[in-house]
Structures are given as structure tokens and as C-alpha cells.
Write a protein that holds these residues in place. Structure first.
Motif, PDB file in Angstrom:
ATOM      1  N   ALA A 167      32.863  15.471  43.273  1.00  0.00           N
ATOM      2  CA  ALA A 167      31.494  15.635  43.775  1.00  0.00           C
ATOM      3  C   ALA A 167      31.507  15.988  45.261  1.00  0.00           C
ATOM      4  N   LEU A 168      32.419  15.379  46.012  1.00  0.00           N
ATOM      5  CA  LEU A 168      32.539  15.684  47.438  1.00  0.00           C
ATOM      6  C   LEU A 168      32.957  17.136  47.655  1.00  0.00           C
ATOM      7  N   LEU A 169      33.950  17.582  46.902  1.00  0.00           N
ATOM      8  CA  LEU A 169      34.401  18.966  47.019  1.00  0.00           C
ATOM      9  C   LEU A 169      33.277  19.935  46.660  1.00  0.00           C
ATOM     10  N   ASP A 170      32.571  19.637  45.583  1.00  0.00           N
ATOM     11  CA  ASP A 170      31.475  20.511  45.163  1.00  0.00           C
ATOM     12  C   ASP A 170      30.375  20.563  46.225  1.00  0.00           C
ATOM     13  N   ARG A 171      30.080  19.413  46.814  1.00  0.00           N
ATOM     14  CA  ARG A 171      29.003  19.363  47.812  1.00  0.00           C
ATOM     15  C   ARG A 171      29.337  20.196  49.044  1.00  0.00           C
ATOM     16  N   PHE A 172      30.568  20.114  49.491  1.00  0.00           N
ATOM     17  CA  PHE A 172      30.948  20.848  50.696  1.00  0.00           C
ATOM     18  C   PHE A 172      31.164  22.338  50.405  1.00  0.00           C
ATOM     19  N   GLU A 173      31.605  22.656  49.187  1.00  0.00           N
ATOM     20  CA  GLU A 173      31.811  24.063  48.862  1.00  0.00           C
ATOM     21  C   GLU A 173      30.487  24.817  48.716  1.00  0.00           C
ATOM     22  N   CYS A 174      29.402  24.080  48.509  1.00  0.00           N
ATOM     23  CA  CYS A 174      28.072  24.718  48.461  1.00  0.00           C
ATOM     24  C   CYS A 174      27.628  25.172  49.846  1.00  0.00           C
ATOM     25  N   LEU A 175      28.290  24.663  50.867  1.00  0.00           N
ATOM     26  CA  LEU A 175      27.957  25.014  52.255  1.00  0.00           C
ATOM     27  C   LEU A 175      29.195  25.630  52.891  1.00  0.00           C
ATOM     28  N   PRO A 176      29.412  26.928  52.693  1.00  0.00           N
ATOM     29  CA  PRO A 176      30.659  27.569  53.114  1.00  0.00           C
ATOM     30  C   PRO A 176      30.928  27.509  54.610  1.00  0.00           C
ATOM     31  N   SER A 177      29.905  27.222  55.405  1.00  0.00           N
ATOM     32  CA  SER A 177      30.114  27.125  56.853  1.00  0.00           C
ATOM     33  C   SER A 177      30.789  25.817  57.241  1.00  0.00           C
ATOM     34  N   LEU A 178      30.854  24.856  56.306  1.00  0.00           N
ATOM     35  CA  LEU A 178      31.461  23.559  56.595  1.00  0.00           C
ATOM     36  C   LEU A 178      32.912  23.542  56.134  1.00  0.00           C
ATOM     37  N   ARG A 179      33.761  22.926  56.933  1.00  0.00           N
ATOM     38  CA  ARG A 179      35.189  22.849  56.615  1.00  0.00           C
ATOM     39  C   ARG A 179      35.533  21.432  56.192  1.00  0.00           C
ATOM     40  N   LEU A 180      35.990  21.290  54.963  1.00  0.00           N
ATOM     41  CA  LEU A 180      36.412  19.977  54.491  1.00  0.00           C
ATOM     42  C   LEU A 180      37.883  19.771  54.851  1.00  0.00           C
ATOM     43  N   PRO A 181      38.198  18.735  55.604  1.00  0.00           N
ATOM     44  CA  PRO A 181      39.606  18.508  55.976  1.00  0.00           C
ATOM     45  C   PRO A 181      40.460  18.195  54.757  1.00  0.00           C
ATOM     46  N   PRO A 182      41.774  18.341  54.892  1.00  0.00           N
ATOM     47  CA  PRO A 182      42.668  17.974  53.782  1.00  0.00           C
ATOM     48  C   PRO A 182      42.543  16.491  53.452  1.00  0.00           C
ATOM     49  N   ILE A 183      42.634  16.181  52.162  1.00  0.00           N
ATOM     50  CA  ILE A 183      42.494  14.804  51.689  1.00  0.00           C
ATOM     51  C   ILE A 183      43.867  14.277  51.278  1.00  0.00           C
ATOM     52  N   LYS A 184      44.249  13.141  51.844  1.00  0.00           N
ATOM     53  CA  LYS A 184      45.543  12.522  51.535  1.00  0.00           C
ATOM     54  C   LYS A 184      45.285  11.147  50.921  1.00  0.00           C
ATOM     55  N   VAL A 185      45.775  10.970  49.699  1.00  0.00           N
ATOM     56  CA  VAL A 185      45.534   9.739  48.942  1.00  0.00           C
ATOM     57  C   VAL A 185      46.662   8.742  49.169  1.00  0.00           C
ATOM     58  N   VAL A 186      46.285   7.490  49.383  1.00  0.00           N
ATOM     59  CA  VAL A 186      47.249   6.396  49.467  1.00  0.00           C
ATOM     60  C   VAL A 186      46.995   5.460  48.292  1.00  0.00           C
ATOM     61  N   LEU A 187      47.971   5.319  47.418  1.00  0.00           N
ATOM     62  CA  LEU A 187      47.844   4.371  46.310  1.00  0.00           C
ATOM     63  C   LEU A 187      47.902   2.960  46.889  1.00  0.00           C
ATOM     64  N   TYR A 188      46.890   2.177  46.557  1.00  0.00           N
ATOM     65  CA  TYR A 188      46.676   0.900  47.253  1.00  0.00           C
ATOM     66  C   TYR A 188      46.665  -0.260  46.269  1.00  0.00           C
ATOM     67  N   ARG A 189      47.242  -1.370  46.705  1.00  0.00           N
ATOM     68  CA  ARG A 189      47.276  -2.606  45.927  1.00  0.00           C
ATOM     69  C   ARG A 189      47.915  -2.393  44.564  1.00  0.00           C
ATOM     70  N   GLN A 190      49.020  -1.662  44.543  1.00  0.00           N
ATOM     71  CA  GLN A 190      49.704  -1.391  43.277  1.00  0.00           C
ATOM     72  C   GLN A 190      50.623  -2.554  42.926  1.00  0.00           C
ATOM     73  N   ASP A 191      50.493  -3.041  41.716  1.00  0.00           N
ATOM     74  CA  ASP A 191      51.394  -4.093  41.246  1.00  0.00           C
ATOM     75  C   ASP A 191      52.458  -3.476  40.340  1.00  0.00           C
ATOM     76  N   ARG A 192      53.228  -4.324  39.663  1.00  0.00           N
ATOM     77  CA  ARG A 192      54.365  -3.821  38.888  1.00  0.00           C
ATOM     78  C   ARG A 192      54.060  -3.686  37.400  1.00  0.00           C
ATOM     79  N   THR A 193      52.804  -3.765  37.034  1.00  0.00           N
ATOM     80  CA  THR A 193      52.466  -3.680  35.615  1.00  0.00           C
ATOM     81  C   THR A 193      52.547  -2.235  35.126  1.00  0.00           C
ATOM     82  N   ASN A 194      52.719  -2.080  33.815  1.00  0.00           N
ATOM     83  CA  ASN A 194      52.734  -0.739  33.214  1.00  0.00           C
ATOM     84  C   ASN A 194      51.391  -0.044  33.399  1.00  0.00           C
ATOM     85  N   ASP A 195      50.309  -0.831  33.365  1.00  0.00           N
ATOM     86  CA  ASP A 195      48.972  -0.252  33.537  1.00  0.00           C
ATOM     87  C   ASP A 195      48.848   0.382  34.920  1.00  0.00           C
ATOM     88  N   ALA A 196      49.327  -0.316  35.956  1.00  0.00           N
ATOM     89  CA  ALA A 196      49.256   0.224  37.314  1.00  0.00           C
ATOM     90  C   ALA A 196      50.086   1.495  37.436  1.00  0.00           C
TER      91      ALA A 196
END
Length: 278
Positions: A167-196
Motif C-alpha cells: 500500500a505504501l509503494l502504491d501510494r507513493f507511485e501515484c505521485l511520481p514527483s515523490l521519491r520513496l527511499p530504499p526499504i531495508k527490512v530487519v527480522l525482529y524478535r525471531q525465535d528458534r521455532t519452525n514457525d518463525a
């Protein structure tokens, strides 16, 4: 001066913890760091003891300027670097309501942070953002060079991250004059379960669905009580948890890894905080 916004459209994912501890470690490594609490819930303003300035973020954005009257000092001594803070002062939502009626609302934070005089004082600015979509979040995004998005490795959180980011990407791409910075994801609070592990794989596999605009970092913040303990003691987590006592890496190691991934030049220069040796 590099400007980082820590963003998420979901609360409780570690935005404030990441902002505060990333800033503190960079200051320990000799950087001049300015934290900006742009969240209406002023958690970042309360995580460390500070010498409170007269004004906060509302004054900055309403006047489109930063002066010494808005810069609080974090009450932690660093050998070479420094850590200052612009506090949040709009828990009632008045700043967001004021911004809605401004034609220039998207640029009210970008403008003061682009002042060359501020770049003479600080190397890095880290902005903690609101969890809700609105003018404050958009203003913080447009003021930044890099976006960091912590994602908790839980199924619901991962799906909300994907939907919110699309939704964020779509919102900013509707306004071509705006520059969306690169997005870097940090996986947070990861435990050792198979689900995680499966959730982490799901997030890493979302590259194409997110239009190739999102990078998942190698650094993973594991589930650890050290982060809450450090916050209770009002300490940077790298000073509280700096020796690994199990196979889980200590917080100092985790945040050094995050810094070096974000700023490879610091890794090449061999710069570390030095706190481990104390």
C-alpha cells in the motif's frame, strides 16, 4: 549527513528499540547522532534520561526549522560521539491535525533536516515514526535517505507488513514527483521455532511481490529479554548485553552487525564501539 526513518504500519514491532539502540551504538562508535521522535506515542523520548529542551517536534515542523531550543541532550556520556534528541510533544494528535491542512505537509520535516548548518553538527539522523498512516509518517519518509522496517517473525505481522508495504509503494507511485527511499527490512524478535523460520522465509521471498523495492537484511534481532532489561535500566542495549552466554548472539554483536550492514564503510574502517573491552 545520512537520514534514516524507522517505519512500520504496525505497532509493537521494535521501531523505538531499533531507533534508540542503533543511534546509541553509532554514537559509541564516534558518530554525531540526532534522534527525532516523530511518533505521537512518545516512546523514544522516554527510553533514555535526557536534558529536556524547551520545545520538540511540533515546534520544528510548524516553524520548518531546528534550533537549540528543540534539541534535548541524551544523558549518556560517549567518548567521542554524541546523542541528541528532538522529543515528541503531540500526544493529543494536534500536530497531525495541523499538518493535514498544510499544502506543504509532506515537506515540513524534510526542509529543516536539509539545512546545511544541521549537517555540520550531525553525521546521522534517525527518525522514529508513527505506526499509523498519515501526514507525520509521510513527512518522515520523505525526509529520509533510507527506511528501516523491523518485522516480527510472526505470521500475522508478516502479512500485515507485506500488505502495508505494498500500500505504501502504491501510494507513493501515484505521485511520481515523490521519491520513496530504499526499504531495508530487519527480522525482529525471531525465535528458534519452525514457525518463525517459515515466516522469515516468507518475508525473504516477498521480494518480487514488493516490486523489488525491499531488501531483507542479513542481520536478525533474536528474541531476547536483554532489550527489555536495557530499556528498564535506561541503557543502550550494547552496554547491557555485550557478552554472549549461549549460542544466541548478544545484543552488542547484533547491533554491530546491523550497523556494518547499513554502513559498510565503518566495517571496512574496522570501527567498533570498544564497549566489549570495558
Amino acid at each position: 549527513m545520512i537520514k534514516i526513518a524507522v517505519v512500520s504500519t504496525k505497532g509493537g514491532v521494535g521501531k523505538t528499540t531499533t531507533s534508540a539502540n542503533l543511534g546509541a551504538l553509532l554514537a559509541e562508535m564516534g558518530m554525531r547522532v540526532l534522534l527525532v521522535d516523530a511518533d505521537t506515542q512518545p516512546s523514544l523520548s522516554k527510553i533514555f534520561d535526557i536534558q529536556q529542551a524547551k520545545n520538540g517536534i511540533s515546534h520544528v515542523m510548524m516553524n520548518a526549522a531546528i534550533t537549540t531550543d528543540e534539541i534535548s541532550t541524551v544523558d549518556i556520556a560517549f567518548e567521542h560521539g554524541c546523542l541528541d534528541l528532538i522529543t515528541s510533544d503531540s500526544a493529543d494528535g494536534s500536530l497531525g491535525n495541523w499538518l493535514i491542512n498544510r499544502a506543504d505537509r509532506l515537506y515540513r520535516l524534510q526542509s529543516p533536516l536539509a539545512n546545511p548548518e544541521l549537517a555540520d553538527l550531525y553525521d546521522i539522523v534517525i527518525i522514529d515514526t508513527p505506526g499509523a498512516v498519515g501526514p507525520l509518517l509521510d513527512a518522515a519518509i520523505l525526509a529520509a535517505d533510507i527506511l528501516i522496517s523491523p518485522v516480527v517473525t510472526e505470521t500475522v505481522a508478516a502479512r500485515e507488513f507485506e500488505q502495508g508495504t505494498i500500500a505504501l509503494l502504491d501510494r507513493f507511485e501515484c505521485l511520481p514527483s515523490l521519491r520513496l527511499p530504499p526499504i531495508k527490512v530487519v527480522l525482529y524478535r525471531q525465535d528458534r521455532t519452525n514457525d518463525a523460520k517459515q515466516v522469515a522465509d516468507y518475508i525473504r521471498g516477498a521480494h518480487l511481490r514488493l516490486k523489488g523495492r525491499v531488501e531483507v537484511l542479513n542481520t536478525v534481532v533474536p528474541h531476547s529479554k536483554a532489550y527489555k532489561e536495557a530499556a528498564t535500566k535506561r541503557l543502550p542495549v550494547h552496554r547491557h548485553d555485550y557478552k554472549a552466554t549461549s549460542s544466541t548472539p548478544c545484543a552488542s554483536e547484533v547491533f554491530h552487525s546491523l550497523v556494518f550492514e547499513l554502513f559498510p564503510n565503518l566495517a571496512l574502517a574496522g570501527i567498533k564501539s570498544g564497549w566489549e573491552a570495558r
